[in-house]
Design an enzyme around this catalytic site. Structure first.
Site, mmCIF file in Angstrom:
data_model
loop_
_atom_site.group_PDB
_atom_site.id
_atom_site.type_symbol
_atom_site.label_atom_id
_atom_site.label_comp_id
_atom_site.label_asym_id
_atom_site.label_seq_id
_atom_site.Cartn_x
_atom_site.Cartn_y
_atom_site.Cartn_z
ATOM 1 N N LYS A 113 46.150 30.349 28.180
ATOM 2 C CA LYS A 113 45.677 31.193 28.996
ATOM 3 C C LYS A 113 44.179 31.063 29.432
ATOM 4 O O LYS A 113 44.008 32.328 28.102
ATOM 5 C CB LYS A 113 46.441 32.430 29.744
ATOM 6 C CG LYS A 113 46.091 33.412 30.721
ATOM 7 C CD LYS A 113 45.983 32.508 31.655
ATOM 8 C CE LYS A 113 46.086 33.661 32.982
ATOM 9 N NZ LYS A 113 46.132 33.717 34.404
ATOM 10 N N SER A 154 46.260 27.822 32.214
ATOM 11 C CA SER A 154 46.000 28.138 33.412
ATOM 12 C C SER A 154 44.769 29.326 33.063
ATOM 13 O O SER A 154 44.550 30.227 32.397
ATOM 14 C CB SER A 154 47.205 29.296 33.478
ATOM 15 O OG SER A 154 47.472 29.775 34.963
#
EC number: 3.5.2.15
Length: 363
Positions: free
Chosen positions: A160, A230
């Protein structure tokens, strides 16, 4: 040690009731949780606040159950929220729990998990070589924590990463610094791409002398076969989870991976199964993959319009397409399909990983 993975339904981005019930019933021990992955039903773009909403709700739950502040929770649990459940994809949580135990060398390899965090990035570092190198360092740290001694034992690296916003760009400008891009949406790609190249560097997939600021999000011949990254507005560092198979763990799961050649490559599931000698009817505990429309506008010679639609962003088309293909292949819609695959697999394809339940599996 062993890894346990729990897949739980979510009725909304702030719906942590299934997780709370699992903790209260003893199915999940909150102290053992090292990471939570979530698919939330936002748009997956810069202004997708379902990711931050979900993260805030999860942190509050763990803070209450563990009697700690949310800042302390941030340092012990990685929260990786992926926005966008287009098509038939189902919002859900994937909770990774590490049951403590002795470190002993065993005959068979099983699922190992390691978590690490980078330092916080300055806006001008996002999408550039500082981002790549710091990600590589943290990936190696997570591998060491998981007792994954060989890069060949790593099957998936979930990251992330941050993105640029107008205030963040302005802050860099006030310091006399430039940023990788002035386009906030485009910054998501730069962040994902730099993170993926950091994974590739850590795993020896790419040599550092082939990397510089100019190749990031330009030279797509450079990619990782294991990275899934992401981007989100809710953080300024990378939160990294490395998944692999290690002989030092005694889990009831293994992980296998393959690379989808394009958006309709359902056979990648079979190749991922074969990578760990799993029986065709082995139970799939979770599926994680990346989705990206091919830049040439073709899938096996046929034209697609994902990159030409001004109403719906191409990454949203890709998630719906890949989610449908894979849901039909395995008969389940609770899939962690993440859009935006810059430097993650070949153009139009992307890495795919399966968490596979024993028995009948060897790594």
């Amino acid at each position: 040690m062993k890894t346990q993975v729990h897949r739980l339904a979510a009725a909304a981005p702030d719906d942590v009731s299934t997780l709370a019930e699992a903790i209260d019933s003893g199915m999940i021990v909150a102290e053992n949780v090292v990471a939570v992955l979530g698919k939330t039903e936002g748009n997956g773009c810069v202004n997708d606040f379902t990711r931050a909403f979900a993260t805030k709700s999860l942190k509050a739950l763990f803070a209450k159950r563990l009697g700690q502040g949310e800042a302390e929770i941030e340092e012990r649990i990685a929260f990786v929220m992926s926005g966008g459940t287009e098509g038939g994809l189902s919002p859900h949580w994937l909770v990774f729990e590490v049951v403590p135990g002795s470190i002993e060398l065993r005959h068979a390899k099983s699922l190992a998990v390691g978590v690490a965090f980078t330092r916080e990035f300055l806006p001008e570092e996002i999408g550039r070589m500082e981002h790549v190198r710091e990600t590589a360092r943290a990936v190696r740290e997570a591998m060491a924590a998981a007792h994954l001694d060989s890069e060949a034992d790593v099957h998936y690296v979930q990251v992330k990463c941050p993105l640029l916003t107008a205030p963040r760009i302005a802050a860099a400008r006030e310091r006399g610094r430039s940023v990788a891009t002035q386009d906030t949406y485009e910054s998501m790609g730069y962040s994902r791409g730099a993170s993926a190249l950091g994974v590739a560097l850590a795993l020896g997939e790419i040599e550092e002398d082939s990397l510089n600021d100019q190749v990031i999000c330009r030279d797509y011949e450079l990619f990782s076969r294991c990275a899934s990254t992401s981007a989100g507005i809710e953080l300024m560092r990378n939160e990294i989870m490395v998944l692999g198979n290690s002989p030092y763990w005694n889990s009831e799961l293994v992980i296998g991976h393959a690379v989808m050649a394009d958006g309709i490559d359902a056979q990648a599931v079979d190749r991922a199964m074969a990578s760990v000698s799993a029986a065709p009817n082995a139970a799939i505990a979770a599926l994680l993959c990346k989705a990206e429309p091919s830049r040439d506008g073709l899938i096996r010679g046929n034209r697609h319009i994902m990159c030409d639609d001004s109403d719906i962003h191409s990454s949203r088309h890709a998630r719906a397409l890949v989610g449908g293909v894979l849901a039909g292949r395995i008969g389940d819609t609770q899939l962690f399909v993440s859009g935006g695959a810059e430097h993650q697999g070949p153009d139009g394809g992307g890495p795919l990983a399966l968490l596979i339940q024993y028995p009948g599996v060897s790594a």
